[in-house]
Design a protein around this motif. Structure first.
Motif, PDB file in Angstrom:
ATOM      1  N   VAL A  82       0.846  -1.196   0.000  1.00 41.28           N
ATOM      2  CA  VAL A  82       0.000   0.000   0.000  1.00 41.28           C
ATOM      3  C   VAL A  82       0.883   1.248   0.000  1.00 41.28           C
ATOM      4  O   VAL A  82       1.832   1.355   0.777  1.00 41.28           O
ATOM      5  CB  VAL A  82      -0.935   0.011   1.227  1.00 41.28           C
ATOM      6  N   ILE A  83       0.517   2.187  -0.899  1.00 41.31           N
ATOM      7  CA  ILE A  83       1.181   3.495  -0.944  1.00 41.31           C
ATOM      8  C   ILE A  83       0.141   4.552  -0.620  1.00 41.31           C
ATOM      9  O   ILE A  83      -0.967   4.515  -1.160  1.00 41.31           O
ATOM     10  CB  ILE A  83       1.789   3.759  -2.333  1.00 41.31           C
ATOM     11  N   SER A  84       0.456   5.472   0.257  1.00 39.00           N
ATOM     12  CA  SER A  84      -0.536   6.467   0.646  1.00 39.00           C
ATOM     13  C   SER A  84       0.127   7.784   0.994  1.00 39.00           C
ATOM     14  O   SER A  84       1.270   7.819   1.455  1.00 39.00           O
ATOM     15  CB  SER A  84      -1.359   5.965   1.843  1.00 39.00           C
ATOM     16  N   GLY A  85      -0.626   8.840   0.794  1.00 39.31           N
ATOM     17  CA  GLY A  85      -0.172  10.155   1.229  1.00 39.31           C
ATOM     18  C   GLY A  85      -0.665  10.503   2.611  1.00 39.31           C
ATOM     19  O   GLY A  85      -0.466  11.620   3.092  1.00 39.31           O
ATOM     20  N   HIS A  86      -1.356   9.541   3.273  1.00 38.29           N
ATOM     21  CA  HIS A  86      -1.961   9.785   4.586  1.00 38.29           C
ATOM     22  C   HIS A  86      -1.355   8.847   5.626  1.00 38.29           C
ATOM     23  O   HIS A  86      -1.409   7.625   5.471  1.00 38.29           O
ATOM     24  CB  HIS A  86      -3.467   9.578   4.526  1.00 38.29           C
ATOM     25  N   ASP A  87      -0.808   9.414   6.681  1.00 33.56           N
ATOM     26  CA  ASP A  87      -0.280   8.620   7.793  1.00 33.56           C
ATOM     27  C   ASP A  87      -1.430   8.353   8.759  1.00 33.56           C
ATOM     28  O   ASP A  87      -1.487   8.906   9.855  1.00 33.56           O
ATOM     29  CB  ASP A  87       0.863   9.371   8.465  1.00 33.56           C
ATOM     30  N   ASP A 102       3.327  -4.260   3.172  1.00 33.11           N
ATOM     31  CA  ASP A 102       3.943  -3.049   3.708  1.00 33.11           C
ATOM     32  C   ASP A 102       3.051  -1.853   3.419  1.00 33.11           C
ATOM     33  O   ASP A 102       2.163  -1.903   2.564  1.00 33.11           O
ATOM     34  CB  ASP A 102       5.328  -2.828   3.076  1.00 33.11           C
ATOM     35  N   TYR A 103       3.296  -0.756   4.158  1.00 33.73           N
ATOM     36  CA  TYR A 103       2.533   0.492   4.022  1.00 33.73           C
ATOM     37  C   TYR A 103       3.556   1.613   3.872  1.00 33.73           C
ATOM     38  O   TYR A 103       4.311   1.912   4.809  1.00 33.73           O
ATOM     39  CB  TYR A 103       1.664   0.708   5.262  1.00 33.73           C
ATOM     40  N   ILE A 104       3.612   2.223   2.675  1.00 35.33           N
ATOM     41  CA  ILE A 104       4.652   3.198   2.358  1.00 35.33           C
ATOM     42  C   ILE A 104       4.015   4.558   2.143  1.00 35.33           C
ATOM     43  O   ILE A 104       3.018   4.689   1.423  1.00 35.33           O
ATOM     44  CB  ILE A 104       5.424   2.768   1.091  1.00 35.33           C
ATOM     45  N   LEU A 105       4.591   5.577   2.767  1.00 37.86           N
ATOM     46  CA  LEU A 105       4.081   6.938   2.641  1.00 37.86           C
ATOM     47  C   LEU A 105       4.743   7.664   1.464  1.00 37.86           C
ATOM     48  O   LEU A 105       5.924   7.448   1.161  1.00 37.86           O
ATOM     49  CB  LEU A 105       4.346   7.725   3.935  1.00 37.86           C
ATOM     50  N   LYS A 106       3.945   8.510   0.798  1.00 32.54           N
ATOM     51  CA  LYS A 106       4.481   9.378  -0.245  1.00 32.54           C
ATOM     52  C   LYS A 106       5.176  10.569   0.412  1.00 32.54           C
ATOM     53  O   LYS A 106       4.734  11.010   1.492  1.00 32.54           O
ATOM     54  CB  LYS A 106       3.350   9.875  -1.150  1.00 32.54           C
ATOM     55  N   PRO A 107       6.243  11.143  -0.168  1.00 30.90           N
ATOM     56  CA  PRO A 107       6.876  10.716  -1.413  1.00 30.90           C
ATOM     57  C   PRO A 107       7.615   9.382  -1.238  1.00 30.90           C
ATOM     58  O   PRO A 107       8.175   9.106  -0.173  1.00 30.90           O
ATOM     59  CB  PRO A 107       7.838  11.854  -1.736  1.00 30.90           C
ATOM     60  N   ILE A 108       7.642   8.605  -2.287  1.00 26.42           N
ATOM     61  CA  ILE A 108       8.175   7.242  -2.203  1.00 26.42           C
ATOM     62  C   ILE A 108       9.694   7.267  -2.239  1.00 26.42           C
ATOM     63  O   ILE A 108      10.306   7.869  -3.137  1.00 26.42           O
ATOM     64  CB  ILE A 108       7.637   6.392  -3.381  1.00 26.42           C
ATOM     65  N   GLU A 109      10.291   6.576  -1.266  1.00 24.94           N
ATOM     66  CA  GLU A 109      11.741   6.439  -1.226  1.00 24.94           C
ATOM     67  C   GLU A 109      12.138   5.154  -1.944  1.00 24.94           C
ATOM     68  O   GLU A 109      11.533   4.104  -1.719  1.00 24.94           O
ATOM     69  CB  GLU A 109      12.239   6.394   0.217  1.00 24.94           C
TER      70      GLU A 109
END
Length: 542
Positions: A82-87, A102-109
């Motif tokens: 999951v990629i999201s701009g919301h924590d 996994d849960y990854i926050l934007k901006p993507i590293e």
């Protein structure tokens, strides 16, 4: 190996393509797919069978949570990131609950996304290896076949007449201890929608059930707490008879679920009855445990131990049983409009009403399903009359290929039910529209035929035979379309023609009567006066 990138922004999809070192993870760039929303992603998953999905949580064309729920229900072997701009904790919790890697926050590293993909690939390969080894495991599992009589244990529940003799034999064989005079029955319904687990066991339901029973008995038999066995009264059920420390049932289930999760990455839902004397109370205990499962709240999937509901909970569920009535007229309006957008909106409102109380149970879903089928029959009968039966038969045949989501699955997907609601309305609307269009063409053709042949000796039976319809059908349609029956319509049409012919002074009344198909001039005059209010001669003189 295939990967699917799901995001409603093309630039984000492109960024993910560039940031992931696909070759390092054993994925060819030709095998990377893209989707702009949840619905498109589901179609791609169904058609292309990717192993890895990288998805955005918030999308205009299908919410990420709904996509996760669908994946959890229909493609459990698939690994998603999951990629999201919301924590947002709730988003993270949902991703974990539905099996997200996994849960990854934007901006993507780059390091984070590559680590997540590596983890997903490794997890998928490990499970694939387990699937390949399943046949060898099944041979080993067969060595641990239980020594107790499943049929004897089942008869304690469903055959009260032989329960006492079965009890004596089970005590004699040491299956049930002599001192066990009371017990608590727990009922397990296997998840029929867990296709991934079925696949791991080569779709051998008996082998899967046998494995679950063995894992349960690892926690029961060694300490003489009770016994798990195949219940012969239902194809997908396992019964657990707990005669020692029945009050510890919730704690015991938690231990069993930990063992199941460690072995199969799954947990089971259990319906629990109130403990009672052996064997007489078991039939009633079975009904109580089954009722607990039917009333479990599917909106709380992390609760696995289910007993009889409290009065307050029952009242909420009971109110829900009347909920479909609240959308019935809304659905009818959308259906008869024939507008796909209105039907999609009505389907969403149906899901909203279904979930409004915060309690969605298998029993409630079964009630809705039955109410919807009754609604279909009532609407067909209202709109198509006697033709309703033939259309219903056709739709029922299609139902076999377009089944609603199962009510007893462990997971509940609002997306799946909304999709079924909408598809149900679209198919029904199409059949009603097609049949009514065909009827309208038929009545139009009948009217044209009457206008061409009104001079002949026409009868209702002649018309019915010519168009291969019943006399009753013609009568009903003329009444619906023109407010009069067929004979009155024909008479009115002939008299209207006669009134035009009377403008010609050279034509006698006898000639006019014959020209409009009423050769008996006396009868013609009688009909004319009845419909016009004056005789033909008086009409002409005016």
């Amino acid at each position: 190996m295939k990967a699917l990138i799901v995001d409603d922004e093309a630039r984000v999809r492109k960024a993910v393509r560039l940031l992931v070192d696909w070759r390092r993870h054993g994925i060819d760039e030709e095998e990377i797919l893209e989707a702009g929303g949840g619905k498109e992603a589901i179609r791609s998953i169904q058609e292309n069978k990717p192993e890895i999905v990288i998805m955005d949580m918030m999308m205009d064309l299908g919410h990420g949570m709904e996509l996760m729920a669908w994946v959890s229900e229909h493609a459990k072997a698939l690994k998603f990131i999951v990629i999201s701009g919301h924590d947002d904790f709730e988003f993270v919790r949902s991703a974990v609950r539905h099996g997200g890697i996994d849960y990854i926050l934007k901006p993507i590293e780059p390091e984070a996304i590559n680590a997540a993909v590596a983890k997903a690939v490794d997890e998928w390969r490990r499970e694939e290896e387990e699937r390949r080894e399943q046949q060898q495991r099944s041979i080993r599992l067969n060595e641990f076949k239980p020594v107790y009589g499943e049929k004897l244990l089942s008869s304690l529940i469903d055959d009260p007449g032989s329960a006492e003799s079965a009890m004596r034999r089970l005590r004699a064989e040491g299956v049930i201890p002599d001192g066990a005079d009371t017990a608590r029955l727990l009922l397990v319904q296997m998840d029929p929608g867990d296709a991934a687990l079925q696949q791991r066991f080569n779709h051998d339901s008996e082998l899967l059930r046998f494995s679950l029973i063995n894992i349960c008995n690892e926690f029961l038999v060694s300490e003489r707490l009770g016994i798990a066995f195949k219940y012969w009264g239902a194809p997908m059920e396992i019964a657990i008879l707990l005669w020692r420390a029945p009050d510890r049932a919730p704690e015991l289930l938690a231990m069993i679920n930990e063992g199941l999760y460690h072995t199969l990455q799954r947990k089971i839902h259990v319906g629990a009855a109130t403990a009672g004397p052996l064997p007489g109370s078991l039939p009633a205990q079975y009904e109580e445990a089954a009722f607990g499962l039917r009333r479990r709240n599917l909106l709380q999937p992390d609760l696995y131990f289910h007993t009889l509901k409290t009065n307050a909970q029952e009242s909420v569920a009971d109110e829900g049983f009347q909920a479909f009535a609240g959308v019935r007229e809304d659905w009818k309006t959308a259906l008869l409009s024939g507008d796909r957008g209105q039907m999609a909106s009505a389907a969403q409102r149906g899901v909203d009403v279904l979930c409004r109380s915060g309690v969605v149970t298998p029993e409630l879903l079964e009630s809705w399903k039955n109410d919807i089928l009754s609604f279909r029959f009532d609407l067909l009968r209202e709109t198509l009359g006697k033709d309703a039966e033939s259309v219903l038969t056709l739709l029922e045949q299609e139902d076999a290929d377009r089944k609603p989501p199962r009510v007893n699955d462990y997971t509940f997907s609002t997306f799946a039910w909304r999709d079924w609601f909408e598809g149900f309305m679209v198919r029904l609307a199409a059949e009603i529209s097609a049949r009514k269009s065909r009827e309208n063409r038929t009545i139009g053709e009948i009217v044209a035929y009457v206008e061409q042949h009104y001079r002949s000796d026409l009868s209702l039976q002649d018309i019915a035979s010519h168009f291969y319809v019943s006399r009753e059908y013609i009568s009903r349609k003329f009444k619906q379309e023109f407010g009069i029956n067929f004979s009155d319509y024909l008479a009115k049409y002939r008299i209207d023609k006669a009134k035009l012919l009377m403008l010609n002074p050279n034509l006698k009344v006898q000639q006019i009567a014959e020209m409009v198909g009423i050769p008996d001039v006396k009868y013609f005059s009688k009909v004319f006066k009845k419909m016009v209010g004056v005789s033909p001669r008086e009409y002409r003189s005016n």
